[in-house]
Scaffold this motif. Structure first.
Motif, mmCIF file in Angstrom:
data_model
loop_
_atom_site.group_PDB
_atom_site.id
_atom_site.type_symbol
_atom_site.label_atom_id
_atom_site.label_comp_id
_atom_site.label_asym_id
_atom_site.label_seq_id
_atom_site.Cartn_x
_atom_site.Cartn_y
_atom_site.Cartn_z
ATOM 1 N N HIS A 381 0.928 -1.277 -0.077
ATOM 2 C CA HIS A 381 -0.024 -0.129 -0.184
ATOM 3 C C HIS A 381 0.960 1.247 -0.075
ATOM 4 C CE1 HIS A 381 -3.572 2.284 1.995
ATOM 5 N NE2 HIS A 381 -3.743 2.379 0.450
ATOM 6 N N ARG A 382 0.949 2.095 1.106
ATOM 7 C CA ARG A 382 1.570 3.336 1.131
ATOM 8 C C ARG A 382 2.400 3.368 2.174
ATOM 9 N NH1 ARG A 382 -3.549 5.300 0.108
ATOM 10 N NH2 ARG A 382 -3.837 5.910 2.343
ATOM 11 N N GLY A 383 2.686 2.180 3.078
ATOM 12 C CA GLY A 383 3.392 2.037 4.033
ATOM 13 C C GLY A 383 4.803 2.151 3.886
ATOM 14 N N TYR A 384 5.476 2.896 4.574
ATOM 15 C CA TYR A 384 7.203 2.795 4.342
ATOM 16 C C TYR A 384 7.651 3.059 6.007
ATOM 17 C CZ TYR A 384 11.692 4.855 3.553
ATOM 18 O OH TYR A 384 13.029 5.100 3.515
ATOM 19 N N THR A 385 8.917 2.112 5.866
ATOM 20 C CA THR A 385 9.591 2.097 7.145
ATOM 21 C C THR A 385 11.201 2.205 7.035
ATOM 22 O OG1 THR A 385 7.996 0.896 8.203
ATOM 23 C CG2 THR A 385 9.873 0.913 9.023
ATOM 24 N N ARG A 386 11.840 2.868 7.765
ATOM 25 C CA ARG A 386 13.048 2.981 7.591
ATOM 26 C C ARG A 386 13.870 2.829 9.083
ATOM 27 N NH1 ARG A 386 16.938 8.481 6.157
ATOM 28 N NH2 ARG A 386 18.609 7.888 7.301
ATOM 29 N N SER A 387 14.769 1.781 9.120
ATOM 30 C CA SER A 387 15.552 1.672 10.317
ATOM 31 C C SER A 387 16.392 2.863 10.804
ATOM 32 C CB SER A 387 16.083 0.139 10.144
ATOM 33 O OG SER A 387 17.317 0.504 9.277
ATOM 34 N N GLU A 388 16.842 2.666 12.073
ATOM 35 C CA GLU A 388 17.900 3.641 12.349
ATOM 36 C C GLU A 388 19.055 3.184 11.695
ATOM 37 O OE1 GLU A 388 18.301 3.031 16.703
ATOM 38 O OE2 GLU A 388 16.341 3.653 16.983
ATOM 39 N N THR A 389 19.932 4.083 11.766
ATOM 40 C CA THR A 389 21.092 4.234 11.059
ATOM 41 C C THR A 389 22.382 3.423 11.997
ATOM 42 O OG1 THR A 389 20.701 6.324 10.057
ATOM 43 C CG2 THR A 389 23.187 5.700 9.890
ATOM 44 N N TYR A 390 22.888 2.448 11.152
ATOM 45 C CA TYR A 390 24.109 1.750 11.759
ATOM 46 C C TYR A 390 25.248 2.139 11.495
ATOM 47 C CZ TYR A 390 20.589 -1.342 13.851
ATOM 48 O OH TYR A 390 19.353 -1.763 14.643
ATOM 49 N N PHE A 391 26.409 1.970 12.147
ATOM 50 C CA PHE A 391 27.704 2.453 11.874
ATOM 51 C C PHE A 391 28.672 1.332 11.912
ATOM 52 C CE2 PHE A 391 25.312 5.930 13.937
ATOM 53 C CZ PHE A 391 25.551 6.986 13.094
ATOM 54 N N VAL A 392 29.562 1.251 11.055
ATOM 55 C CA VAL A 392 30.633 0.248 11.055
ATOM 56 C C VAL A 392 31.908 1.247 10.489
ATOM 57 C CG1 VAL A 392 31.544 -1.716 9.890
ATOM 58 C CG2 VAL A 392 29.003 -1.483 10.277
ATOM 59 N N GLU A 393 32.896 0.957 11.321
ATOM 60 C CA GLU A 393 34.248 1.692 11.171
ATOM 61 C C GLU A 393 35.237 0.564 11.248
ATOM 62 O OE1 GLU A 393 36.867 5.139 13.186
ATOM 63 O OE2 GLU A 393 35.031 4.665 14.276
ATOM 64 N N ILE A 394 36.394 0.586 10.206
ATOM 65 C CA ILE A 394 37.421 0.083 10.307
ATOM 66 C C ILE A 394 38.744 0.768 11.011
ATOM 67 C CG2 ILE A 394 39.124 -1.133 8.901
ATOM 68 C CD1 ILE A 394 37.274 -1.307 6.566
ATOM 69 N N GLU A 395 38.997 0.254 12.099
ATOM 70 C CA GLU A 395 40.207 0.859 12.917
ATOM 71 C C GLU A 395 41.420 1.308 11.963
ATOM 72 O OE1 GLU A 395 42.694 -0.098 16.822
ATOM 73 O OE2 GLU A 395 42.166 -1.601 15.649
ATOM 74 N N ASP A 396 41.950 2.447 12.098
ATOM 75 C CA ASP A 396 42.976 2.745 11.384
ATOM 76 C C ASP A 396 44.230 3.193 12.250
ATOM 77 O OD1 ASP A 396 44.823 4.140 9.581
ATOM 78 O OD2 ASP A 396 43.775 5.795 9.131
ATOM 79 N N THR A 397 45.190 2.525 12.046
ATOM 80 C CA THR A 397 46.545 2.508 12.867
ATOM 81 C C THR A 397 47.419 3.453 12.381
ATOM 82 O OG1 THR A 397 47.334 0.471 12.189
ATOM 83 C CG2 THR A 397 45.822 0.283 13.999
ATOM 84 N N THR A 398 47.197 4.014 11.188
ATOM 85 C CA THR A 398 48.308 4.522 10.700
ATOM 86 C C THR A 398 48.257 6.205 10.767
ATOM 87 O OG1 THR A 398 47.207 4.735 8.634
ATOM 88 C CG2 THR A 398 48.391 3.091 8.829
#
Length: 726
Positions: A381-398
């Motif tokens: 129908h007209r239903g729309y849902t968006r989840s919360e934003t998730y964060f993924v980070e790659i550790e930077d050791t440089t």
């Protein structure tokens, strides 16, 4: 009587028991089969449910008879002998001796005695057992009687199963005098056509009070005995909608997205109020189980993230996707790239499970990059849902996070992450190529890595005052409180004098607390003690890694290399130094000049005023209550009062939409009062009570105002006060 004759008697008793039991079970099964056959003959295949039930009853009866026969056929002579022992005390619990050959003289004598007693009792000529349970003949008779009733009693079974009960519409306002000659509704059919997004087929309503899907179309098919002059559908006390048709059949269709109350108007007579409730279309539900809302992929871990989620909707999901945004770079040089990732959906149309792995390298991510993603879904129908934003980070050791800035102090920590990380990369590369190179080349490369690790350890040792290699090693690299050595390692005079051999009165000992010694690692003053302990621990890990690299064990050295890198980064994070920025200082207030001066000429009262007029709530219901109170006193009314009740009924109908079904009885009583006013009859007293109670509940509670207390005195008190006044 010998043993053979006794065994014949026991076998005869067994046959009697088995035959009686089988006949009992046969009668029970026959009763069930008679009932099943009667149902099958009465309705045959016209009602599939009853036909299936009849076959199930017959099959269950056959299975019951077979199972019972197999069980009863296993009865042996030992069971018969035990039964005779319980039935006849004269046998002295010795009937089982007749089934075996005697082993001694005592058993032979007892066997002859029991055989004689059994012959005297003549059990083969009489019944030696009693079957308990429900009389099978009575059960069979009841089944036959029920079957006759099913086959020959008059009934209309097909209509009861195949057609729903007719919908009845009540007209409480119809006068009794014209009830016989008025037009009557013979049949009302209500067909509900759900909207396309539900995926449901049209169905017929069983009751005039409807509960339909949002956006569904309701069709009323009305058939009358005579052509009416007026046939309308009135919704929410608004403008009536006319039915279309000819002769005696009329139709009206309309779609609904909000709840309503409706009545059918037939030649000026209104039916009872009926409710129409709406089943809302809810938006899809997204539940993410994995990963966490913030995930950091550490150095050395696989650069992959597991995604597990569940998407559900009551009518089905049309589309679902994941929007991922990759952030690369830092500061003003950061760049963003948005990508739409297809989801691997598994499940039915109403519920999908997501179970897939996000490869960060395929998304073009590297050390220090960040990934922001969210899931979105659309229903039919007209239903729309968006989840919360998730964060993924790659550790930077440089990258050194505590960089030099004009508003910060100088950071003394050098760039020492690149070399240690390069050693880790070279070690992993060596382990990967171990099978493809010779043993000599493998050992040479491992030894070279050990040399690189040593040079790096010497470089960091300078920050702890290790300016000479003599003080570098496991003892110098272990954090404070953990260093140790064996007793035989050092002796007096070898440069490691212990406390018991030191001369505390020498000039060196007296000046020792006040001297700054660069050639002793314990006297380094660049770092604080806590930071220095962490750096010593990192050097200890480098020493352990160097030891295993020199002994050609790079696989064992890899954990120590990772731990050394981790501890070095902790040192970096703990060495941030901040200085306060130069702020704005406000000028001092002139309090001595203005304080206690008493000048108030420039101070004026606020003149901004607003008059908020509160709109009167339910004015027609309040007016109707006043009319009702006046009617109770006088008992008279005017024909024009019906218009006042009509307007009050409209307000009551609007309030009833919020809670469908609650005030239906009140609306019907109000309709009866209006009819009685129009016809000049005496008003219904119970109807007045019901309407007054409903109106009073809808009105807001009156405001509580303080009332003056009246002093009530008795006659004796009044006389006493009068005497005092005289």
């Amino acid at each position: 009587m010998n043993q053979v004759e006794s065994i014949h008697i026991l076998q005869h008793i067994r046959r009697q028991y088995v035959q009686a039991k089988l006949w009992l079970y046969a009668l029970q099964a026959m009763a069930a089969m008679v009932l099943g056959v009667a149902i099958l003959l009465r309705w045959q295949w016209e009602v599939p449910v009853l036909a299936a039930a009849a076959f199930a009853i017959i099959l269950a009866a056959i299975v019951y008879l077979v199972v019972r026969w197999r069980r009863i056929s296993k009865t042996n002579l030992q069971q018969v002998a035990r039964h005779l022992n319980r039935q006849y005390p004269q046998l002295e619990d010795s009937t089982t001796l007749l089934l075996y050959e005697p082993k001694n003289l005592l058993e032979r004598l007892q066997q002859q005695k029991i055989a004689g007693i059994l012959h005297e009792l003549h059990p083969e000529k009489q019944k030696t057992f009693t079957l308990r349970g429900t009389p099978s003949y009575l059960l069979l008779g009841l089944a036959i009687a029920a079957s006759i009733g099913i086959l020959y009693l008059p009934a209309a079974p097909l209509e009861a199963f195949n057609e729903p009960a007719p919908i009845k519409v009540d007209f409480p306002d119809t006068p009794a005098a014209v009830a016989d000659t008025a037009v009557k509704i013979e049949q009302v059919e209500i067909l509900v056509t759900p909207p396309a997004y539900t995926g449901k087929q049209p169905y017929s309503a069983m009751d005039p009070n409807l509960r339909i899907e949002e956006g569904a179309t309701v069709t009323w098919n009305v058939r009358t005995d005579k052509p009416p002059h007026q046939l309308q559908l009135e919704i929410n006390e608004q403008k009536p909608l006319p039915f279309t048709g000819d002769s005696k059949s009329y139709t009206l269709s309309r779609s609904f997205t909000s709840p309503a109350l409706y009545t059918i108007n037939l030649n000026g007579q209104k039916s009872a109020f009926y409710t129409l409730e709406i089943i809302p279309d809810n938006a899809p539900v997204i539940q993410i189980q994995q990963p966490e809302q913030y995930t950091e992929v550490l150095f050395g871990e696989p650069q992959r993230v597991k995604l597990r989620a569940q998407l559900t909707d009551e009518y089905g999901i049309r589309e679902a996707s994941m929007i991922a945004t990759v952030a690369k770079g830092t500061g003003e040089a950061v760049k963003f790239r948005e990508e739409k990732i297809k989801l691997n959906l598994s499940g039915n149309r109403r519920s999908y499970s997501i179970n897939q792995t996000l490869d960060l390298q395929k998304l073009g991510m590297t050390y220090g990059d960040e990934l922001y993603f969210y899931l979105q879904a659309w229903d039919n129908h007209r239903g729309y849902t968006r989840s919360e934003t998730y964060f993924v980070e790659i550790e930077d050791t440089t990258i050194v996070e505590a960089a030099f800035d004009m508003s910060m102090g100088v950071n003394p920590v050098p760039e020492y992450f690149r070399s240690q990380r390069q050693i880790i990369i070279d070690t992993e590369k060596l382990l990967k190529e171990q099978k493809s190179i010779s043993r000599a080349a493998f050992e040479a490369r491992s030894n070279n890595l050990g040399v690189d690790q040593k040079l790096l350890r010497l470089r960091y040792g300078k920050f702890l005052g290790e300016e000479f290699e003599s003080g570098i090693g496991p003892g110098g690299g272990i954090p404070e409180g953990e260093e140790g050595h064996e007793e035989e390692d050092h002796f007096p005079g070898d440069g490691h004098d212990h406390e018991e051999f030191a001369d505390n009165n020498s000039p060196e000992a007296l000046l020792d607390p006040y001297m700054h010694k660069h050639d002793q690692e314990g006297e380094a003053t660049i770092f604080e003690p806590a930071v220095k302990a962490k750096l010593k621990g990192a050097l200890a890990q480098m020493w352990e890694a160097e030891l295993r690299l020199r002994t050609h064990k790079p696989k064992e050295a890899l954990p120590y290399e990772y731990k050394a890198l981790r501890m070095l980064k902790e040192v970096q994070q703990s060495q941030r130094a901040y200085v306060a920025k130069t702020g704005f200082e406000a000028p001092p207030l002139k309090e001595p000049e203005l304080r206690l001066s008493g000048e108030l000429d420039k101070i004026t009262a606020p003149s901004d005023r607003r008059v908020i007029e509160q709109k009167e709530k339910l004015p027609h219901i309040q007016a109707a209550l006043q009319w009702l109170a006046k009617y109770k006193q006088t008992g008279s009314y005017k024909p024009a009062d019906a218009q006042l009740l009509e307007k009050a009924g409209q307000e009551l109908a609007q309030q009833a939409l919020n809670k469908p079904g609650q005030n239906l009885r009140t609306l019907q009583d109000l309709r009866q009062l209006i009819t009685e006013i129009n016809s000049g009859k005496k008003l219904c007293s119970p109807c007045l009570t019901t309407v007054e109670r409903a109106w009073a509940e809808l009105l807001p509670a009156p405001k509580i105002t303080p009332q003056p207390q009246k002093t009530v005195r008795s006659q004796l008190a009044k006389k006493y006060l009068k005497q005092l006044e005289e």
